[in-house]
Design an enzyme around this catalytic site. Sequence first.
Site, PDB file in Angstrom:
ATOM      1  N   GLU A  55       0.873  -1.175   0.000  1.00 33.64           N
ATOM      2  CA  GLU A  55       0.000   0.000   0.000  1.00 33.64           C
ATOM      3  C   GLU A  55       0.899   1.210   0.000  1.00 33.64           C
ATOM      4  O   GLU A  55       1.657   1.417   0.947  1.00 33.64           O
ATOM      5  CB  GLU A  55      -0.899  -0.018   1.228  1.00 33.64           C
ATOM      6  CG  GLU A  55      -1.761  -1.270   1.229  1.00 33.64           C
ATOM      7  CD  GLU A  55      -2.643  -1.360   2.432  1.00 33.64           C
ATOM      8  OE1 GLU A  55      -3.353  -0.384   2.707  1.00 33.64           O
ATOM      9  OE2 GLU A  55      -2.597  -2.390   3.113  1.00 33.64           O
ATOM     10  N   CYS A  93      -1.761   9.313   3.603  1.00 30.33           N
ATOM     11  CA  CYS A  93      -1.621   8.875   2.215  1.00 30.33           C
ATOM     12  C   CYS A  93      -2.819   9.307   1.400  1.00 30.33           C
ATOM     13  O   CYS A  93      -2.729   9.541   0.208  1.00 30.33           O
ATOM     14  CB  CYS A  93      -1.458   7.373   2.169  1.00 30.33           C
ATOM     15  SG  CYS A  93      -2.718   6.545   3.110  1.00 30.33           S
TER      16      CYS A  93
HETATM   17  P1  NAD Z   1       8.885   4.328   3.940  1.00 31.90           P
HETATM   18  O1  NAD Z   1       8.724   3.573   2.669  1.00 31.90           O
HETATM   19  O2  NAD Z   1      10.054   5.201   4.085  1.00 31.90           O
HETATM   20  O3  NAD Z   1       8.959   3.303   5.162  1.00 31.90           O
HETATM   21  C1  NAD Z   1       7.945   2.358   5.406  1.00 31.90           C
HETATM   22  C2  NAD Z   1       8.533   1.186   6.167  1.00 31.90           C
HETATM   23  O4  NAD Z   1       9.439   0.498   5.335  1.00 31.90           O
HETATM   24  C3  NAD Z   1       9.321   1.588   7.407  1.00 31.90           C
HETATM   25  O5  NAD Z   1       9.072   0.668   8.407  1.00 31.90           O
HETATM   26  C4  NAD Z   1      10.751   1.487   6.929  1.00 31.90           C
HETATM   27  O6  NAD Z   1      11.677   1.263   7.945  1.00 31.90           O
HETATM   28  C5  NAD Z   1      10.680   0.312   6.000  1.00 31.90           C
HETATM   29  N1  NAD Z   1      11.742   0.254   4.999  1.00 31.90           N
HETATM   30  C6  NAD Z   1      12.466   1.284   4.514  1.00 31.90           C
HETATM   31  N2  NAD Z   1      13.303   0.841   3.567  1.00 31.90           N
HETATM   32  C7  NAD Z   1      13.111  -0.490   3.457  1.00 31.90           C
HETATM   33  C8  NAD Z   1      13.636  -1.497   2.626  1.00 31.90           C
HETATM   34  N3  NAD Z   1      14.558  -1.231   1.718  1.00 31.90           N
HETATM   35  N4  NAD Z   1      13.187  -2.738   2.758  1.00 31.90           N
HETATM   36  C9  NAD Z   1      12.214  -3.029   3.651  1.00 31.90           C
HETATM   37  N5  NAD Z   1      11.681  -2.118   4.465  1.00 31.90           N
HETATM   38  C10 NAD Z   1      12.120  -0.864   4.376  1.00 31.90           C
HETATM   39  O7  NAD Z   1       7.542   5.116   4.157  1.00 31.90           O
HETATM   40  P2  NAD Z   1       7.173   6.115   5.343  1.00 31.90           P
HETATM   41  O8  NAD Z   1       7.889   7.386   5.133  1.00 31.90           O
HETATM   42  O9  NAD Z   1       7.307   5.427   6.652  1.00 31.90           O
HETATM   43  O10 NAD Z   1       5.606   6.318   5.112  1.00 31.90           O
HETATM   44  C11 NAD Z   1       5.061   7.315   4.298  1.00 31.90           C
HETATM   45  C12 NAD Z   1       4.615   6.708   3.002  1.00 31.90           C
HETATM   46  O11 NAD Z   1       3.656   5.698   3.249  1.00 31.90           O
HETATM   47  C13 NAD Z   1       3.943   7.688   2.093  1.00 31.90           C
HETATM   48  O12 NAD Z   1       4.378   7.483   0.790  1.00 31.90           O
HETATM   49  C14 NAD Z   1       2.476   7.320   2.202  1.00 31.90           C
HETATM   50  O13 NAD Z   1       1.693   7.684   1.095  1.00 31.90           O
HETATM   51  C15 NAD Z   1       2.565   5.857   2.382  1.00 31.90           C
HETATM   52  N6  NAD Z   1       1.353   5.344   3.009  1.00 31.90           N
HETATM   53  C16 NAD Z   1       0.467   4.655   2.235  1.00 31.90           C
HETATM   54  C17 NAD Z   1      -0.710   4.191   2.790  1.00 31.90           C
HETATM   55  C18 NAD Z   1      -1.718   3.437   1.991  1.00 31.90           C
HETATM   56  O14 NAD Z   1      -2.626   2.883   2.572  1.00 31.90           O
HETATM   57  N7  NAD Z   1      -1.620   3.404   0.677  1.00 31.90           N
HETATM   58  C19 NAD Z   1      -0.964   4.422   4.146  1.00 31.90           C
HETATM   59  C20 NAD Z   1      -0.027   5.132   4.891  1.00 31.90           C
HETATM   60  C21 NAD Z   1       1.128   5.582   4.330  1.00 31.90           C
END
Ligand code: NAD
Length: 896
Positions: A647, A681
């Site tokens: 997501e 999001c």
């Molecule tokens: P992010 O992608 O930076 O991090 C998300 C998670 O992934 C964190 O736990 C992080 O530590 C982990 N992560 C980072 N790099 C990784 C890798 N290489 N491999 C595996 N895991 C890794 O996102 P964020 O800044 O925490 O969240 C904001 C984003 O989330 C925005 O883009 C937002 O739109 C999205 N979001 C989407 C929804 C939805 O339902 N579509 C809901 C909430 C947030």
Amino acid sequence: MIRQAVRQAVKILGDQFVMGRTIEDALSRAQGYEAKGYAFSYDMLGEAARTAIDAERYLQRYMMAIEAVGKAAGPLDTVHADALFKRPGLSVKLSALHPRFEPGKDVQLAAELGPKLFSLATAAEARGLTLTVDAEEQDRLEVTLDLFAQVFTHKSLAHWNGLGIAVQAYGKRAIPVLRWLRRLAERTGKRIPVRLVKGAYWDTEIKLAQESGLSDYPVFTRKLNTDVSYLACARLLLSHPAAFFPQFATHNAHTLATVYVAAGPTQFEFQRLHGMGEALYEQVVGPGTLGKAARIYAPVGDHEDLLSYLVRRLLENGANTSFVNRLADDDAPVAQIIRDPVEAAEQERVEGAAIKLLPRPRELYWPERKNSVGLALDNRFVRQELVEEMVAALQPSFAAGPIIGGKVSAGGIDDDLVLCPHNHMQRLGTVREATGEQVDTALVQATVALHDWDRKGVAHRGRVLEVAADMFERDRSKLMAVIVREAGKTIPDALADVREAVDFLRYYAAEARKLMSEPRSFRSPTGETNTMELRARGPVACIAPWNFPLAIFTGQIAAALVTGNTVLAKPAEQTPITAFLAVQILHEAGVPTDVLHLLTGGGEVGIALVKDTRVKGVAFTGSNETAWSIQKMLAERRSDIVPFIAETGGLNAMIADSSALPEQIVRDAVRSAFTSAGQRCSAARVLFVQSEIAGRTIDMLAGAVRALEIGDPFDFATDIGPVIDDLSQDALEAHKLRLQRAGSEIVDADVPEDCRTGSYVSPAVYEIQRIDLLEREVFGPILHVVRFERGHIDKVVDAINGRGFGLTLGLHSRIESVADYVAEHARVGNLYVNRSQIGAVPGVQPFGGEGLSGSGPKAGGPNYLIRFTTERTRTTDITATGGNVPLLVREIPEDD
Ligand code: NAD
Ligand code: FAD
């Protein structure tokens, strides 16, 4: 032609319910009625103010109306209080006088709105007129009473009895409110003109209470009870003539007659709305009638301002509980219509008659599940208690870290500090990152524990989740406090996060029961049974973002657990403490410690999990970049091909055509773009507005953004807290710089000085030419506006689709065919029509995007859990174990 016909119809309706376009028109139209014996209370129509400028405009309108009405009425030449009550007056909606007339903003309202009401009161006093404060929604009752008292007790109005207030009998607090007003009157030695109404926002109140998960409705849910309450309030008013000048506003003949009889010689007046109750009041006003004093509430305004008023009147006339509607219904027995409500209520009580009540807000989804518990944050005592609990919950410093097999590794001197985004000098606690070894241990345990957990059955697992949901509610204040401090969310946002987590737990428990309680049987040739059951897949990595630190984190885990999987939970590095508390609660609720492991840390921990072939599924929410990287890592694994639920982000638009009301567009655009400092999001990033209404909408938008309060999210009055960290702040500031260079700034509010130690980004709006100028999601309080020409909705939808994202889309239009077109052509996961586009509730608005915004299935939807399961079919040849018994013992009909 149709346009003209509709215009004509609106004009006719307008003339029916609106006294005049200008106060002068209204005053001249009033003369005929005055000759019959009516008095008037004039109201300046309009939507609630969205900006300080609008509020000022309304204030000036009221001021001018007071001047005009005062001039027409001439001077009040006696000091006798009764004379004042016979004079014309004005009615004022406080929501028109301030853009943020909302609960929790007490200090600001006392400082800004109080003086405005005072200036109107002073002007009314000088002209010998009365001024009545209208009653609005129940969550504004406390602030209304505060402002009323502030002005009523002002020493310069010590001898003026002209400030009145409307009280709604459908409110369960009506009697206490009247008692409170009585004490106020007694304390000041003045009389309060009280307009008793039943209340005009019944359906809104019911919806709000249901959405807010309140313990009960603030209004009665049966018309009968409102009628009884009205009569009880009437008696209270009539029995305190020194404190009140009662004004009974009703179009119900029975109510009117009962009040008339109850009042006897006590002084009072009746009131009706212009355009309503005319026939009834022919029996009330003038010679040869009841001969009572009566006043007409006379709305004044242009056609463009009358919509919401008109809608309320049409709803009132159309409601099948309403007196005027039933009277017009030839099939309704008269005896029923004029039935004494007190007698009817008494009879029901004695007979214990089965009464069909609306389900209480918390029983909305019952018996499937409980609704999550909300809080009446409009209530000062509720707020105070909550804040006390939250402050107490923050007393100890938190030490978070991995929890593996129930063992916590945290609290060492080398652990990292967890600092608060609103103030980097403040520390919430510490966190320790999981090591590679710990990831391995967790995976070993999770692999071993899988079979037993899967065999436990869905009934058991569902119960555990429900126990956890109750415990989340038990610990609500603590969870909220940590969310506010760790993620920088405001208090209402933190409450919403806890509620969403609770809803996920209960919804997935209920859904899993439906899916997994029994194997599914298939029609088969005789001699064979065929069934299919859903089973767990294996250890699942749940990788969550920080922006819903509890809800999304818990939602992913709940789905994986309830379907029998073991879980490696990887929270975002920014919000480990919230996750730590959540996992502890899940364990306390009965999730075995070898089934759920918490692995705190950054991307490396996520990478270690994703690369490990013991992980049999990945549930991920976060950015596109991370999702692509995970997809690549999974593709490179030489093992089973596992489900990957991603997501991700969106470039969400809101489209507003010229049929929409700018006030409503602005209300929802501001809510959609700036709630949670734009860090949702689902948040609106681009507002497409049709050029015919663009100028007005953009001005109003700018004003509404200026009215947002930026500050410490722990403060109830704060609308916009910090963004998550400096990195995010820098990226957003850089984006602003680029837009500023293009010279398209509409508004960029100021960040207060005392926010400088935090990661604050001021809310801003920019106009851009095309959505294509945005290359990626802008995750913060920045809204872009694009104008479009009439008839170009198709191009707008194409442009939005062209960006490849597909998460949320807001649409403001009153044209159904436009909504149908957009629904048909927009490639988005969640379309919201005529409301904000944030705040999806699990099980109500299943949430998730398509295209670049996510793989589906939707979180909080009926297809989510299946992705966490594997399907196993069992085919049994029953003839092989000694014959086809069911076939042989089957009863054969005679003619076979
Ligand atoms: P992010 O992608 O930076 O991090 C998300 C998670 O992934 C964190 O736990 C992080 O530590 C982990 N992560 C980072 N790099 C990784 C890798 N290489 N491999 C595996 N895991 C890794 O996102 P964020 O800044 O925490 O969240 C904001 C984003 O989330 C925005 O883009 C937002 O739109 C999205 N979001 C989407 C929804 C939805 O339902 N579509 C809901 C909430 C947030
Ligand atoms: P009835 O038909 O007897 O009552 C209808 C009312 O019953 C509904 O409006 C609702 O209040 C209540 N009701 C309907 N269904 C249910 C149910 N299932 N459960 C519980 N209650 C139910 N309203 C405001 O809110 N604020 C104001 O400031 C205000 N000012 C007014 C001023 C004047 C002069 C007048 C005449 C009305 C004003 N109103 C105001 C509107 C007023 O609330 C409605 O006109 C009024 O409710 C209609 O009541 P009634 O006695 O004429 O009709």
